[in-house]
Design a protein around this motif. Structure first.
Motif, mmCIF file in Angstrom:
data_model
loop_
_atom_site.group_PDB
_atom_site.id
_atom_site.type_symbol
_atom_site.label_atom_id
_atom_site.label_comp_id
_atom_site.label_asym_id
_atom_site.label_seq_id
_atom_site.Cartn_x
_atom_site.Cartn_y
_atom_site.Cartn_z
ATOM 1 N N GLU A 34 52.452 62.964 102.542
ATOM 2 C CA GLU A 34 51.189 62.517 101.932
ATOM 3 C C GLU A 34 50.833 61.102 102.393
ATOM 4 O O GLU A 34 51.652 60.369 102.944
ATOM 5 N N PRO A 81 43.955 60.191 92.742
ATOM 6 C CA PRO A 81 43.561 60.840 93.991
ATOM 7 C C PRO A 81 42.251 60.224 94.467
ATOM 8 O O PRO A 81 41.378 59.921 93.652
ATOM 9 N N THR A 82 42.151 60.010 95.771
ATOM 10 C CA THR A 82 40.981 59.302 96.283
ATOM 11 C C THR A 82 39.681 59.961 95.833
ATOM 12 O O THR A 82 38.707 59.289 95.505
ATOM 13 N N GLN A 125 47.060 55.001 89.402
ATOM 14 C CA GLN A 125 47.312 55.878 90.547
ATOM 15 C C GLN A 125 46.313 57.008 90.451
ATOM 16 O O GLN A 125 46.247 57.677 89.424
ATOM 17 N N VAL A 150 49.370 57.522 101.015
ATOM 18 C CA VAL A 150 49.140 56.759 99.798
ATOM 19 C C VAL A 150 48.627 55.387 100.183
ATOM 20 O O VAL A 150 49.189 54.731 101.062
ATOM 21 N N ASN A 204 47.746 64.009 88.643
ATOM 22 C CA ASN A 204 47.985 62.898 89.573
ATOM 23 C C ASN A 204 47.166 61.648 89.280
ATOM 24 O O ASN A 204 46.990 60.812 90.142
ATOM 25 N N HIS A 205 46.644 61.560 88.099
ATOM 26 C CA HIS A 205 45.845 60.371 87.773
ATOM 27 C C HIS A 205 46.441 59.692 86.540
ATOM 28 O O HIS A 205 46.481 60.249 85.466
ATOM 29 N N GLU A 214 44.985 59.932 100.765
ATOM 30 C CA GLU A 214 44.681 60.987 99.792
ATOM 31 C C GLU A 214 44.779 60.460 98.371
ATOM 32 O O GLU A 214 44.192 60.992 97.449
ATOM 33 N N ARG A 215 45.591 59.410 98.210
ATOM 34 C CA ARG A 215 45.876 58.915 96.879
ATOM 35 C C ARG A 215 45.865 57.390 96.952
ATOM 36 O O ARG A 215 46.248 56.818 97.973
#
Ligand SMILES: Nc1ncnc2c1ncn2[C@@H]1O[C@H](COP(=O)(O)OP(=O)(O)OP(=O)(O)O)[C@@H](O)[C@H]1O
Ligand code: SF4
Ligand SMILES: [Mg+2]
Lengths: 311, 327
Positions: B32, B234-235, B232, B34, B307-308, B219-220
């Motif tokens: 991934e 996700p974009t 944190q 980051v 993921n947030h 992506e993040r």
């Protein structure tokens, strides 16, 4: 490259002429060789005869031109004291001086550089503080004081070693140590700071980040860079192999070039003084040229730009 | 998220008693990308230097750094030397001073090849040339014999990337790889990193203080503030639903898309000094949403969506989400 060396040589030649002129003026103005060499109670006729024989009765500027004229014909003159060629007098003293200065240089390098590296690698540790304390001590104590101290302890008190003279290798030990310690101290301090500077550079972190073991980071990445500034001071030490022992030779009555210089100055024995000065200047200039060449070898950034190396 | 490749837990670093990192929790999954953003001095570089054991000895480090479950804090030097440049590579901000000035480019690449892939001699040299080709250095065969000072900053950064690729890393940490470069070169290097990630499948951590750069290529995004990760996200969600007031401030400070980029300093006020850190939320003195409850404790990270996560007691989303749980 040729132009670079030509300009360095020209600068060296100008330096030498200036040094020789300066010595001429100082020696001539500060005393009368005839009176000094003949002794205070020599008959005036004898002193006058000495003056005529050595051309000392001529105007000073004429003496100066004669002197330089002779140098360019390869004649460095004769000692007013015993009439022998100055160059012979000086060169026969060189081995005795080198017998002190070369071992001392080995001590300086062999002790100073590893000590500086070790101190830098263990920055702020006990080792670092101990090395730096010794280095500051060795650096601040003048060599004649250190020499006298060593004589006091090892010759007078303990009686292990002779205090002066040149009869055996044992006579060389104290003067060598005296010179070696001071130089090692200077070199340790210098190497330590060069090493610390390099260890803080980003490329050292890069080397670690790519997995180079620390030993190889030190040997392969840090030392070659730290060597660049250190070469300057080592070059200076090599350049003073001949002239660097004046004080120590006097303290230990060691019959080398340095002692000869002191005696010649006292006698206003111009030819001998000048000859030594020329020799010293020539050694210094050679050492400087070698340092410049080493810079080029050690630092690729300077290889195409000798001008920067000259600065 | 699959099992993390690298997992930082409670990572703390202080220099001479002054905290620089105050508990970093961050997982990086295999492959991934980051982004790590935040103002200068918030601890972006220190996070990864600490993870790789690259900080000077006077830094005191605690917490956990795991690579594939193996603890690296502390790790034996032999273990660390295998990881560094082998499994995790790192490149830095100033390419010109990051390369050793007295070694040729080729030697600096083959050194990594020898250490991590056991290559020597002609084989290493051929591979080094291939790597230079791969990072887009023209006339690679001749460049192997060049010195770093003979190359431009952009080319040196490409060489740094080639060195990083030499060990076939699973993660590349790029610490502000373009800050020292011209704008056009910056874009080229960022594009190159994206291509290489696609080709090699390695994970990428891109450190930047430019939220725009990070949003373009990751992506993040992890937003750091005063030695902590405060959000944190996700974009894709970053622009729709930024949760932490600091992140919102950064987005507000962001110029319109494709406009000229400015540094992230448009939020009024400054970061508290390490010795004057508030007991509660470190962002409180600058926060428009601040309430007295913010000063009680350091806010925990709260999961807001898949993921947030954000470390703010008031970071509730407009629409409650079924997945919302408290950490
Ligand atoms: N070697 C060091 N010695 C002492 N303090 C350090 C050292 N390295 C970093 N720090 C401190 O740690 C804090 C975090 O620094 P860090 O370099 O991680 O910031 P950063 O987020 O990478 O900032 P920048 O965008 O300027 O690179 C700063 O306050 C810095 O002063
Ligand atoms: S916890 Fe309070 S002070 Fe901190 S960011 Fe959230 S609202 Fe602002
Ligand atoms: Mg940084």
């Amino acid at each position: 490259m040729m132009r670079f060396f030509a300009s360095r040589l020209l600068r060296a030649a100008i330096t030498i002429v200036m040094v020789v002129t300066f010595a001429f003026i100082v020696l001539r103005l500060s005393g009368d060789p005839a009176q000094i060499i003949m002794g205070a109670d020599a008959p005036p006729e004898a002193v006058d005869a000495f003056r005529t024989a050595w051309g000392l009765d001529q105007p000073v500027w004429l003496q100066y031109f004669h002197y330089f004229g002779a140098i360019f014909q390869g004649d460095l003159g004769r000692s007013m004291r015993d009439g022998r060629d100055a160059i012979v007098l000086v060169t026969e003293r060189i081995p005795a001086t080198l017998a002190l200065t070369i071992p001392a240089l080995i001590i300086k390098l062999g002790l100073g550089i590893p000590a500086g590296i070790t101190a830098a690698l263990h920055r702020n540790s006990f080792i670092d503080r101990a090395v730096m304390l010794l280095a500051v001590a060795g650096f601040t104590v003048p060599s004649f004081v250190l020499g006298l101290l060593l004589v006091l302890v090892f010759a007078v008190q303990l009686g292990w070693l002779p205090s002066g003279g040149q009869e055996s290798w044992r006579h060389a030990i104290l003067p060598i140590i005296t010179m070696g310690v001071g130089g090692a101290a200077v070199l340790a301090r210098f190497t330590r700071s060069a090493m610390l500077e390099v260890l803080g550079q980003p490329y050292i972190r890069t080397a670690s980040a790519k997995g180079v073991p620390w030993r190889s980071v030190v040997w392969g990445h840090a030392l070659p860079n730290a060597a660049i500034p250190t070469v300057t001071i080592v070059g200076f030490m090599v350049g003073s192999l001949i002239a660097g022992a004046v004080v120590v030779e006097s303290v230990f009555s060691w019959p080398g070039v340095g002692r000869l210089l002191v005696v010649a100055v006292a006698n206003r024995d111009l030819a001998v003084v000048q000859c030594i000065l020329l020799l010293v200047a020539a050694t210094m200039v050679t050492a400087n040229l070698v340092v410049d060449l080493l810079y080029g070898l050690l630092d690729p950034r300077l290889r195409n730009q000798p001008k920067r190396a000259a600065a | 998220m699959s099992a993390p490749l690298v997992s930082l837990k409670g990572l703390r670093v202080s220099f001479d008693g002054q905290a620089a990192l105050r508990g970093i929790d961050l997982d990086v999954a295999p492959g991934e990308s980051v982004g790590l953003v935040g103002e200068s001095g918030c601890g972006k570089s220190v996070t990864w230097l600490a993870a790789l054991g690259l900080l000077p000895g006077r830094a005191s480090i605690s917490g956990s750094v795991k690579l594939d479950g193996q603890e690296l804090l502390p790790a034996r030097p032999q273990v660390l030397d295998r990881v560094r440049g082998g499994r995790i590579a790192m490149i830095f901000q100033d390419p010109a001073s990051s390369l050793n000035p007295v070694h040729r480019i080729g030697k600096q690449i083959t050194e990594a090849l020898r250490l991590h892939r056991g290559m020597n001699g002609a084989e290493a040299r051929a591979e080094a040339k291939r790597l230079l080709d791969q990072v887009g250095i023209p006339d690679a065969a001749r460049r192997l014999d060049a010195w770093p000072h003979e190359l431009s900053g952009g080319q040196n950064q490409r060489v740094m990337i080639a060195i990083a690729l030499a060990g076939r890393p699973e993660l590349l940490v790029a610490d502000e790889p373009t800050t020292a470069l011209d704008v056009t070169i910056q874009a080229q290097i960022l594009t190159l990193l994206q291509e290489l990630r696609r080709e090699t499948g390695m994970a990428l951590v891109l450190i930047s203080h430019d939220l725009g750069v990070v949003a373009d290529s990751c992506e993040r995004v992890c937003v750091m503030y005063a030695g902590r990760i405060v959000e944190q996200v996700p974009t894709a969600r970053l622009f729709e639903a930024p949760a932490h007031p600091y992140t919102r401030g950064l987005l507000g400070a962001l110029p319109p898309l494709h406009g000229p980029r400015r540094p992230l300093s448009a939020i009024p006020g400054g970061v508290p000094e390490p010795w004057a850190m508030p007991t509660g939320c470190a962002f409180a003195p600058r926060c428009a949403m601040h309430v007295s409850a913010c000063d009680a404790n350091v806010p925990e990270q709260v999961s807001l969506a898949r993921n947030h996560r954000a470390a703010c007691i008031r970071a509730t989303l407009p629409a409650p989400h079924p997945e919302t749980v408290y950490a």
